[in-house]
Design a protein around this motif. Structure first.
Motif, PDB file in Angstrom:
ATOM      1  N   GLY A  27       0.827  -1.210   0.000  1.00 28.35           N
ATOM      2  CA  GLY A  27       0.000   0.000   0.000  1.00 28.35           C
ATOM      3  C   GLY A  27       0.857   1.253   0.000  1.00 28.35           C
ATOM      4  N   GLY A  28       1.920   1.216   0.791  1.00 27.45           N
ATOM      5  CA  GLY A  28       2.826   2.364   0.844  1.00 27.45           C
ATOM      6  C   GLY A  28       3.505   2.608  -0.484  1.00 27.45           C
ATOM      7  N   TRP A  30       2.443   1.639  -3.424  1.00 27.95           N
ATOM      8  CA  TRP A  30       1.413   2.075  -4.387  1.00 27.95           C
ATOM      9  C   TRP A  30       1.084   3.565  -4.216  1.00 27.95           C
ATOM     10  N   THR A  31       0.948   3.990  -2.963  1.00 30.40           N
ATOM     11  CA  THR A  31       0.647   5.396  -2.694  1.00 30.40           C
ATOM     12  C   THR A  31       1.798   6.292  -3.155  1.00 30.40           C
ATOM     13  N   TYR A  32       3.034   5.885  -2.847  1.00 31.16           N
ATOM     14  CA  TYR A  32       4.195   6.676  -3.229  1.00 31.16           C
ATOM     15  C   TYR A  32       4.317   6.746  -4.757  1.00 31.16           C
ATOM     16  N   ASN A  34       1.867   6.498  -6.979  1.00 28.95           N
ATOM     17  CA  ASN A  34       0.828   7.408  -7.462  1.00 28.95           C
ATOM     18  C   ASN A  34       1.198   8.870  -7.212  1.00 28.95           C
ATOM     19  N   TYR A  35       1.772   9.124  -6.052  1.00 34.91           N
ATOM     20  CA  TYR A  35       2.187  10.481  -5.692  1.00 34.91           C
ATOM     21  C   TYR A  35       3.241  10.994  -6.666  1.00 34.91           C
ATOM     22  N   THR A  40       1.958  15.541  -7.616  1.00 33.40           N
ATOM     23  CA  THR A  40       0.985  16.314  -6.842  1.00 33.40           C
ATOM     24  C   THR A  40       1.526  17.668  -6.395  1.00 33.40           C
TER      25      THR A  40
END
Lengths: 159, 50
Positions: A27-28, A30-32, A34-35, A40
């Motif tokens: 999850g981490g 994946w979030t990173y 996407n970021y 962003t």
């Protein structure tokens, strides 16, 4: 009463912890990812050129230029280098810059989601029949980065 | 004859092209000098709308 094997319980507990840890790590990541891909907190601008070319004796052009900050960081527009270049392309495909306009001179800061616009009106000092295209180039410079967009407009005098 | 045009784009920023910027700056200074020499010549209209 049936009892569970102690080693089996231990293995289940370890497997549960490993799966949870892997899920958190994935999850981490994946979030990173996407970021990073979404940039962003990097500079993002949307440039808009809207206008009309028309004849009323001479050839006239009016243009509305809009720049919108679609990122999450503040932009400071550098007036000295931000401009709109208006060119004509003649029937022999020769190109000439008619005017370089100073734009967005009254404000310099673009907060996230904010937009600023300027309108230019100009008459082209040349016989309209010789002009095939008008070229509008918007150049915005902010924090050492340049953003540009060019629009080529075919004049209906030479369809 | 009227031609309307519209172009909206999200564009990526690039490192500044110093040569191009210098050329544009030189041209703007030339224009300002020319405008000063011909004060009666009609000027372009620059109107802030928002």
């Amino acid at each position: 009463m049936q009892t569970t094997h102690p080693h089996f319980t231990f293995a289940l507990d370890v497997a549960d912890k490993i799966i949870k840890l892997a899920a958190v790590l994935l999850g981490g990541v994946w979030t990173y990812w996407n970021y990073q891909k979404g940039r962003t907190y990097e500079q993002k601008l949307e440039l808009d050129i809207v206008g009309t070319v028309f004849t009323r004796g001479n050839l006239y052009c009016d243009i509305k230029l809009t720049v919108k900050n679609i990122g999450n960081t503040q932009h400071v527009v550098e007036h000295e280098d931000t401009s709109c270049e208006l060119s004509i392309v003649r029937e022999d495909l020769s190109e000439e810059i008619i005017r370089v306009f100073d734009i967005f001179t009254e404000d310099d800061t673009l907060e996230p989601g904010e937009a600023m616009a300027d309108t230019l009106c100009w008459s082209v000092p040349e016989t309209a029949e010789r002009i095939v295209w008008m070229k509008v180039t918007l150049l915005v410079v902010s924090d050492g980065v340049q953003w540009s967009r060019t629009d080529l407009v075919r004049t209906a005098v030479n369809p | 004859m009227v031609v309307h045009f519209k172009n909206t784009s999200i564009v990526s920023g690039k490192p500044v092209n110093k040569e191009k910027l210098a050329e544009l700056k030189r041209r703007r200074l030339e224009q300002q000098a020319e405008d000063a020499k011909n004060p009666d010549k009609p000027k372009f209209i620059l109107r802030r709308v928002s």
